[in-house]
Design a protein around this motif. Structure first.
Motif, PDB file in Angstrom:
ATOM      1  N   ASP A 189       0.884  -1.180   0.000  1.00  0.00           N
ATOM      2  CA  ASP A 189       0.000   0.000   0.000  1.00  0.00           C
ATOM      3  C   ASP A 189       0.916   1.222   0.000  1.00  0.00           C
ATOM      4  O   ASP A 189       0.975   1.976   0.947  1.00  0.00           O
TER       5      ASP A 189
ATOM      6  N   ASP B 197       6.872   4.086   5.351  1.00  0.00           N
ATOM      7  CA  ASP B 197       7.648   2.858   5.588  1.00  0.00           C
ATOM      8  C   ASP B 197       7.664   1.927   4.380  1.00  0.00           C
ATOM      9  O   ASP B 197       8.663   1.263   4.113  1.00  0.00           O
TER      10      ASP B 197
ATOM     11  N   ASN C  15      -2.599   2.473   3.109  1.00  0.00           N
ATOM     12  CA  ASN C  15      -2.173   3.803   3.558  1.00  0.00           C
ATOM     13  C   ASN C  15      -2.859   4.891   2.735  1.00  0.00           C
ATOM     14  O   ASN C  15      -3.211   5.946   3.242  1.00  0.00           O
TER      15      ASN C  15
ATOM     16  N   ILE D 169       3.095  -6.163   2.517  1.00  0.00           N
ATOM     17  CA  ILE D 169       3.287  -5.146   3.562  1.00  0.00           C
ATOM     18  C   ILE D 169       2.141  -4.135   3.592  1.00  0.00           C
ATOM     19  O   ILE D 169       2.305  -3.020   4.065  1.00  0.00           O
TER      20      ILE D 169
ATOM     21  N   ASP E 203       7.334  -1.981   7.813  1.00  0.00           N
ATOM     22  CA  ASP E 203       7.552  -2.806   6.616  1.00  0.00           C
ATOM     23  C   ASP E 203       9.038  -3.075   6.366  1.00  0.00           C
ATOM     24  O   ASP E 203       9.400  -4.102   5.764  1.00  0.00           O
TER      25      ASP E 203
HETATM   26 CA    CA Z   1       2.473  -0.807   4.459  1.00  0.00          CA
END
Ligand code: CA
Ligand code: RIB
Length: 342
Positions: free
Chosen positions: A33, A40, A65, A155, A272
């Motif tokens: 994302d 991150d 995100n 992630i 992540d």
């Molecule tokens: Ca992420």
């Protein structure tokens, strides 16, 4: 004598083959994302790009995100800035499987529900576009073409992976390994949530996906908040990163510099990045094997991951996964700083 020379030559050959196969990079689909560094996911991709232990087959995007359109636009920009435009990008799910946006969701961190057009990344949109097939089609095709060889690094919310599992009956059994950033395990230290008291963001955005992915039987390494909480990107390490001048460190300087200037004691958790680092070098993390399941009932524990040493009533079918709970911080941060500033 000739017999012994033959055996010695055979042993040498076997050692050479073992060394060669050990040196083979992990073939990876990077599911994210995404947001450009200092998000991150952006740092995690910078780490992956700087790591010869990983061969990235493609980057797939998912809403989390940010909206999936924004994630895709920013991955394409990242690859352009890193001169890695040859890597294909595939856009995936724009919404979780079931979870609908609510007033609570809109008041929390994350813009997975946003229908706004993606803002222009710093320096303009990348000149390359995403590939025409979906993230899920790419995952299924790539994994089935090389059964037992492809690792998924996930992630963001697990929507794309869950949809790929549903799409083909042999997909799950053909994935080599799954590395997930997600969840928070209350049974272990530092296991509280970061969206609700016990739920972690990626699992909370798509609890149904997280539950079905964990239960799919893929060998899984879970990097939950417990291990993220052993990290802290402080000004000292930020300065070590931006001491080298690359397009990515320049971006970090532009975006993070003012934040450290305003708050020199600032320290950001690294989520992540730890998941990616643990695939590069598994000796960086300490793990415990646990049964882990996700609550997908619409109540106070929606999206909560629960880990136990034994199966428990209601969690029949929960898989055993490796749960990370500690980290060799010094080795991790030195590797991270060196590789993201390459
Ligand atoms: Ca992420
Ligand atoms: O809870 C941490 C996770 O959600 C990370 O993947 C991070 O990118 C955040 O959005």
């Amino acid at each position: 004598m000739r017999h012994w020379i033959g055996i010695a030559a055979m042993l040498l050959l076997m050692c050479a083959l073992a060394a060669t196969s050990h040196a083979q990079p992990h073939k990876v689909i990077f599911d994210t994302d995404f947001g450009l560094p200092p998000t991150d996911d952006g740092w995690a991709l910078a780490l992956a790009l700087g790591s010869p232990e990983l061969e990235i087959l493609g980057v797939t995007t998912v809403a989390g995100n940010f909206s999936v359109e924004r994630a895709t636009a920013e991955v394409l920009k990242m690859l352009e800035l890193s001169s890695r435009e040859e890597l294909p990008v595939y856009q995936g799910a724009d919404m979780p499987l079931v979870h609908a946006p609510s007033d609570f969701a809109r008041g929390e961190y994350g813009e997975w529900y946003s229908g706004d057009p993606p803002p222009m990344p710093a320096g303009g949109f990348a000149s390359k576009s995403a590939e025409s097939i979906s993230a899920m089609d790419f995952m299924v095709r790539t994994v089935l073409d090389a059964p037992g060889e492809v690792t998924l690094v996930a992630i963001g919310p697990l929507t794309n992976v869950a949809m790929a599992i549903r799409q083909h009956p042999r997909f799950a059994s053909s994935v080599k390994q799954l590395v997930i950033m997600g969840g928070a395990i209350a049974q272990l230290p530092d296991g509280h949530g970061n969206v609700t008291p016990n739920a972690e963001f990626n699992f909370w955005v798509d609890p149904e996906a997280a539950r079905s992915v964990l239960r799919a039987g893929i060998p899984t390494m879970l990097s939950p908040l417990n291990v993220s909480r052993k990290t802290g990107l402080t000004r000292q390490w930020y300065e070590a990163i931006v001491a080298r001048d690359t397009p990515i460190t320049r971006l970090a300087r532009e975006r993070l510099g003012p934040r450290y200037a305003a708050n020199p004691g600032r320290s950001d958790l690294m989520y992540d990045q730890v998941a990616v680092a643990s695939l590069i070098d598994p000796t960086l993390v300490t793990t415990q094997e646990m049964f882990v399941d996700v609550d997908a009932l619409h109540g106070i524990n929606y999206g909560v991951s629960v880990g136990g040493d034994e199966p428990w009533p209601g969690a029949e079918g929960a898989p055993r996964v490796q749960v990370q709970y500690d980290l060799d911080w010094d080795r991790f941060i030195r590797m991270f700083v060196e590789r993201v500033s390459r």
